[in-house]
Write a protein that holds these residues in place. Structure first.
Motif, PDB file in Angstrom:
ATOM      1  N   LEU A  59       0.826  -1.206   0.000  1.00  0.00           N
ATOM      2  CA  LEU A  59       0.000   0.000   0.000  1.00  0.00           C
ATOM      3  C   LEU A  59       0.858   1.253   0.000  1.00  0.00           C
ATOM      4  O   LEU A  59       1.968   1.258   0.515  1.00  0.00           O
ATOM      5  N   VAL A  60       0.320   2.299  -0.583  1.00  0.00           N
ATOM      6  CA  VAL A  60       0.969   3.602  -0.563  1.00  0.00           C
ATOM      7  C   VAL A  60       0.160   4.495   0.370  1.00  0.00           C
ATOM      8  O   VAL A  60      -1.073   4.499   0.335  1.00  0.00           O
ATOM      9  N   ILE A  61       0.882   5.212   1.229  1.00  0.00           N
ATOM     10  CA  ILE A  61       0.239   6.081   2.211  1.00  0.00           C
ATOM     11  C   ILE A  61       0.856   7.468   2.108  1.00  0.00           C
ATOM     12  O   ILE A  61       2.076   7.608   2.086  1.00  0.00           O
ATOM     13  N   PRO A  69       4.372  10.468  -0.720  1.00  0.00           N
ATOM     14  CA  PRO A  69       3.845   9.098  -0.655  1.00  0.00           C
ATOM     15  C   PRO A  69       4.918   8.145  -0.128  1.00  0.00           C
ATOM     16  O   PRO A  69       6.089   8.253  -0.480  1.00  0.00           O
ATOM     17  N   HIS A  70       4.505   7.248   0.753  1.00  0.00           N
ATOM     18  CA  HIS A  70       5.393   6.211   1.269  1.00  0.00           C
ATOM     19  C   HIS A  70       4.817   4.862   0.861  1.00  0.00           C
ATOM     20  O   HIS A  70       3.632   4.610   1.061  1.00  0.00           O
ATOM     21  N   TYR A 104       1.710  -0.594  -6.101  1.00  0.00           N
ATOM     22  CA  TYR A 104       1.148  -0.215  -4.803  1.00  0.00           C
ATOM     23  C   TYR A 104      -0.163   0.517  -5.015  1.00  0.00           C
ATOM     24  O   TYR A 104      -0.330   1.240  -5.988  1.00  0.00           O
ATOM     25  N   VAL A 105      -1.102   0.314  -4.105  1.00  0.00           N
ATOM     26  CA  VAL A 105      -2.402   0.986  -4.167  1.00  0.00           C
ATOM     27  C   VAL A 105      -2.678   1.641  -2.818  1.00  0.00           C
ATOM     28  O   VAL A 105      -2.041   1.324  -1.819  1.00  0.00           O
ATOM     29  N   THR A 106      -3.632   2.529  -2.790  1.00  0.00           N
ATOM     30  CA  THR A 106      -4.009   3.209  -1.551  1.00  0.00           C
ATOM     31  C   THR A 106      -4.921   2.303  -0.712  1.00  0.00           C
ATOM     32  O   THR A 106      -5.502   1.333  -1.218  1.00  0.00           O
TER      33      THR A 106
END
Length: 130
Positions: A59-61, A69-70, A104-106
């Protein structure tokens, strides 16, 4: 096998992060916060099971501190959530190394994907009962 990386400075009196260790200075998680983290861990298991099959690695946060974005792979994010449960504090930034953003997705995307799969399965079950 260790669940978390071994601290290379463990027990070293010259530990450069010793001054940062404010054990007890943070308030422990409230019951509601603890429940939220437990729910995030449960959701993470579902997201990983569904999304790994289509090539998603984590996941991207959006970081609240640096507004960047991390990217977190599944294991790193799970470890961070477990650390939050046990210590009451988040870890220092530890994003994935050299991530490909396409993998990666949110959280919101993962939640929507899981909801869509759930709805499709429920619809298929309802159609079979008619």
């Amino acid at each position: 096998m260790h669940e978390e990386p071994i601290d290379p400075f463990a027990g070293d009196p010259a530990d450069p992060s010793a001054e940062l260790d404010d054990s007890g200075s943070e308030d422990p998680l409230t019951a509601a916060e603890r429940q939220d983290v437990l729910e995030d861990l449960a959701d993470l298991e579902i997201y990983q099971a569904l999304l790994t099959a289509i090539g998603v690695r984590g996941l991207v946060i959006e970081c609240e501190d640096c507004h960047e974005p991390h990217y977190f792979d599944w294991d790193l994010l799970r470890g961070n959530l477990k650390h939050l449960l046990t210590s009451g504090r988040p870890r220092v930034h530890e994003p994935a190394f050299d991530p490909d953003p396409d993998h990666y997705v949110t959280w919101e995307y993962a939640r929507g994907y899981a909801d869509g799969v759930h709805d499709a399965l429920a619809s298929a079950t309802d159609d079979g009962e008619s």
